[in-house]
Design a protein around this motif. Structure first.
Motif, PDB file in Angstrom:
ATOM      1  N   SER A  78       0.832  -1.200   0.000  1.00 14.40           N
ATOM      2  CA  SER A  78       0.000   0.000   0.000  1.00 14.40           C
ATOM      3  C   SER A  78       0.864   1.246   0.000  1.00 14.40           C
ATOM      4  O   SER A  78       1.922   1.274   0.638  1.00 14.40           O
ATOM      5  CB  SER A  78      -0.911   0.040   1.229  1.00 14.40           C
ATOM      6  OG  SER A  78      -1.855  -0.988   1.204  1.00 14.40           O
ATOM      7  N   SER A  79       0.389   2.259  -0.689  1.00 17.41           N
ATOM      8  CA  SER A  79       1.061   3.550  -0.641  1.00 17.41           C
ATOM      9  C   SER A  79       0.733   4.243   0.677  1.00 17.41           C
ATOM     10  O   SER A  79      -0.190   3.852   1.398  1.00 17.41           O
ATOM     11  CB  SER A  79       0.588   4.423  -1.811  1.00 17.41           C
ATOM     12  OG  SER A  79      -0.791   4.759  -1.648  1.00 17.41           O
ATOM     13  N   PRO A  88      -4.504   0.636   8.345  1.00 14.19           N
ATOM     14  CA  PRO A  88      -3.323  -0.226   8.319  1.00 14.19           C
ATOM     15  C   PRO A  88      -3.594  -1.594   7.719  1.00 14.19           C
ATOM     16  O   PRO A  88      -4.729  -2.066   7.666  1.00 14.19           O
ATOM     17  CB  PRO A  88      -2.966  -0.346   9.814  1.00 14.19           C
ATOM     18  CG  PRO A  88      -4.278  -0.180  10.518  1.00 14.19           C
ATOM     19  CD  PRO A  88      -5.040   0.827   9.707  1.00 14.19           C
ATOM     20  N   VAL A  89      -2.519  -2.236   7.274  1.00 14.87           N
ATOM     21  CA  VAL A  89      -2.583  -3.623   6.834  1.00 14.87           C
ATOM     22  C   VAL A  89      -1.988  -4.499   7.928  1.00 14.87           C
ATOM     23  O   VAL A  89      -1.139  -4.057   8.701  1.00 14.87           O
ATOM     24  CB  VAL A  89      -1.833  -3.844   5.502  1.00 14.87           C
ATOM     25  CG1 VAL A  89      -2.451  -3.026   4.390  1.00 14.87           C
ATOM     26  CG2 VAL A  89      -0.348  -3.533   5.646  1.00 14.87           C
ATOM     27  N   SER A  90      -2.466  -5.737   7.995  1.00 17.86           N
ATOM     28  CA  SER A  90      -1.984  -6.632   9.032  1.00 17.86           C
ATOM     29  C   SER A  90      -2.341  -8.065   8.670  1.00 17.86           C
ATOM     30  O   SER A  90      -3.325  -8.310   7.958  1.00 17.86           O
ATOM     31  CB  SER A  90      -2.611  -6.275  10.387  1.00 17.86           C
ATOM     32  OG  SER A  90      -2.287  -7.241  11.377  1.00 17.86           O
ATOM     33  N   SER A 124      -5.151  -7.868  -3.055  1.00 20.78           N
ATOM     34  CA  SER A 124      -5.274  -6.522  -2.502  1.00 20.78           C
ATOM     35  C   SER A 124      -6.721  -6.185  -2.189  1.00 20.78           C
ATOM     36  O   SER A 124      -7.622  -6.980  -2.432  1.00 20.78           O
ATOM     37  CB  SER A 124      -4.699  -5.488  -3.486  1.00 20.78           C
ATOM     38  OG  SER A 124      -5.440  -5.480  -4.689  1.00 20.78           O
ATOM     39  N   ASP A 125      -6.923  -4.994  -1.634  1.00 25.22           N
ATOM     40  CA  ASP A 125      -8.236  -4.427  -1.314  1.00 25.22           C
ATOM     41  C   ASP A 125      -8.719  -4.851   0.072  1.00 25.22           C
ATOM     42  O   ASP A 125      -8.052  -5.600   0.781  1.00 25.22           O
ATOM     43  CB  ASP A 125      -9.271  -4.763  -2.380  1.00 25.22           C
ATOM     44  CG  ASP A 125     -10.011  -3.523  -2.857  1.00 25.22           C
ATOM     45  OD1 ASP A 125     -10.154  -2.576  -2.078  1.00 25.22           O
ATOM     46  OD2 ASP A 125     -10.434  -3.508  -4.019  1.00 25.22           O
ATOM     47  N   ALA A 273       5.325 -10.730   8.263  1.00 22.84           N
ATOM     48  CA  ALA A 273       4.170 -10.788   7.361  1.00 22.84           C
ATOM     49  C   ALA A 273       4.347  -9.859   6.165  1.00 22.84           C
ATOM     50  O   ALA A 273       3.839 -10.135   5.066  1.00 22.84           O
ATOM     51  CB  ALA A 273       2.899 -10.438   8.123  1.00 22.84           C
ATOM     52  N   THR A 274       5.061  -8.763   6.353  1.00 23.05           N
ATOM     53  CA  THR A 274       5.247  -7.807   5.265  1.00 23.05           C
ATOM     54  C   THR A 274       5.964  -8.426   4.067  1.00 23.05           C
ATOM     55  O   THR A 274       5.812  -7.957   2.939  1.00 23.05           O
ATOM     56  CB  THR A 274       6.036  -6.587   5.752  1.00 23.05           C
ATOM     57  OG1 THR A 274       7.246  -7.032   6.374  1.00 23.05           O
ATOM     58  CG2 THR A 274       5.227  -5.789   6.759  1.00 23.05           C
TER      59      THR A 274
END
Length: 529
Positions: A78-79, A88-90, A124-125, A273-274
């Protein structure tokens, strides 16, 4: 990530299988207030030793959990703007949202339920991108409950070792767990667990069709709406997932499987995870299938037999399927200016390989059909749209009709507002509805670009949500008493009329040939592949 709605009073407490929750009341100053519960965990976080395992039912909690904000998005690249806008992403991403009428249903069984699965090429999304207040205002107020759910994405959601060391198709197992949660809990929100419709768009559309095929998930719902994606598309399943996962591990983590899958997975569980995050990878000069980096796999468990066999076993369910007028515009951006004969020839060659009988003759005939048009830009848009989705939508209809389905509602979504593209409008080679253009008129949220709906847009939103909610409630988009919210009776495709569809537009019309009959012609020409 918070909701777009603020200063909303709390709902009453609701008791679900894991404990008590409280949400917020949207539209609270109207006669149709909507109870919104966002960020409900439907499974334990798939972290640590739970990575690469099936989702587990969520542990119980004490007290009352406040569910008034979207949960973390699944792992993806993500930008900074996306993180600011969408949260956030997780790896801890297994959350769903329930938007339920705040009034009592006239049906003693409760409200019909619509479960939406988001797209994003399986990588994504999230649910936050599809909004909350607008879908409440225009869809939930038509006497349905809407559930939006997340699932593991990309390599965390679809990692494969090709054996039992790792569970394949974890993203689909997550979706299945969400549907189990709905079956277990939706009555607490006033819903009818015997009247559940699953719908999805793009990879979400492919997901709902695949869910309707698998014996693991197919009995958890009753109607299916795949939009701009379905299991008949060649990109819906992957044949080289094991190889792509090995390659990813080698390149991103410098880990080799070493011939021992269990040891391989143990090492991967220690990685951040990243390192598994990726994004959409559109390759306009390759097949659409190659543009999907990772996704569902025919694994022998979630899909114990070939999809064609599983379709025959899946049973009869009402189905509504379709795509937008120019789905392939995203692929055209990379080939603008290349609208000569050779450009058409290269794409047609992908559609009709040399393994097809009389391939040269068939290629020439299709080439001449596209070259005869005055506007080669639109011809190219049609060609890429056929390649991406049109053919698979027609194939979906044929596949299900062949299993004994007596009717399927087929559509092409042709209405659009150019403002929905935002800055992309300056580079789009053709003006028309493209991938994601239907979302604002089903969920009320611009997906390509946030834009303000004008009066005409709002009227279209009312019409389309009426048709979609009718289908969820009655299995017929025309309504229980033939109200025909789109202004014309939507007649289904049948074995006698497999191309029959509705063109959804400001003035919708019935058509006897889906996209002018081109998709059916491609199918006839590609027989034997």
């Amino acid at each position: 990530m918070g909701s777009s709605s603020s200063k909303c009073p709390p709902t009453e407490e609701v008791t679900i299988s894991s404990g008590r929750i409280i949400g917020r009341r949207f539209l609270h100053d109207s006669d149709k207030a909507v109870n919104a519960f966002q960020g409900i965990p439907f499974a334990n976080p798939p972290i640590g030793e739970r990575r690469f395992k099936k989702p587990e039912p969520c542990d119980t909690w004490e007290g009352v959990k406040e569910c008034n904000a979207f949960g973390n998005r699944g792992m993806q690249v993500s930008s900074m703007y996306e993180k600011w806008k969408h949260g956030p992403v997780s790896e801890d991403c297994l959350y769903l949202n329930v938007f339920a009428p705040g009034w009592k249903s006239s049906n003693e069984k409760g409200f019909a339920v619509m479960v939406f699965i988001h797209g994003g090429a399986f990588v994504s999304d999230s649910t936050v991108k599809y909004g909350d207040t607008m879908l409440s205002k225009y869809l939930v107020t038509k006497d349905v409950i809407v559930v939006t759910t997340q699932y593991r994405l990309g390599f965390l959601g679809f990692w494969s070792t090709g054996d039992s060391s790792c569970v394949d198709n974890l993203g689909l197992w997550d979706q299945t767990r969400a549907l189990e949660w709905v079956k277990e809990n939706i009555e607490a929100f006033g819903g009818d667990p015997t009247n559940v419709t699953i719908m999805g768009q793009s990879a979400g559309g492919a997901s709902v069709d695949l869910l309707s095929i698998s014996p693991i998930s197919r009995d958890l719902f009753h109607k299916v709406i795949p939009m701009a994606g379905n299991g008949s598309a060649d990109w819906a399943t992957q044949e080289n997932a094991v190889e792509r996962c090995r390659e990813w591990a080698n390149q991103k983590m410098k880990i080799d499987d070493g011939g021992d899958s269990k040891e391989f997975i143990s090492k991967l569980r220690l990685e951040a995870a990243t390192k598994f995050a990726t994004s959409m990878n559109v390759k306009p000069n390759a097949s659409v299938k190659e543009g999907i980096q990772i996704g569902p796999r025919i694994d022998g468990l979630f899909f114990p037999r070939p999809l064609a066999e599983l379709r025959k076993e899946a049973g009869i369910k009402p189905r509504m399927v379709g795509c937008c007028q120019y789905e392939g515009l995203m692929f055209m951006i990379a080939v603008m200016g290349k609208k000569n004969r050779s450009a058409f020839e290269s794409v047609i060659a992908m559609m009709i390989p040399e393994s097809v009988t009389d391939f040269k003759k068939k290629r020439d005939e299709m080439l001449e059909e596209f070259m005869k048009e005055d506007d080669l830009t639109k011809s190219m848009a049609n060609l890429f749209s056929d390649l991406f989705l049109n053919v698979s939508c027609q194939q979906f209809v044929l596949d299900w009709l062949a299993t004994g389905h007596d009717q399927i509602y087929l559509y092409t979504f042709d209405y659009f507002n150019e403002k929905s593209w935002g800055p992309l409008g300056y580079v789009m080679p053709v003006k028309g509805a493209t991938h994601c253009s239907e979302i604002p008129y089903i969920l009320g949220k611009g997906l390509i670009w946030d834009f303000d709906l004008n009066e005409k847009d709002i009227e279209m939103l009312e019409k389309v949500t009426a048709a979609w909610s009718n289908f969820a409630k009655f299995g017929n988009p025309n309504g229980e008493n033939g109200e025909n919210p789109l202004g014309v009776e939507w007649k289904p495709a049948t074995k006698e009329f497999p191309m029959r569809c509705i063109s959804i537009n400001w003035e919708s019309t019935m058509q006897e040939e889906f996209h002018g009959g081109r998709p059916m012609r491609w199918i006839e020409y590609r027989k034997g592949l």
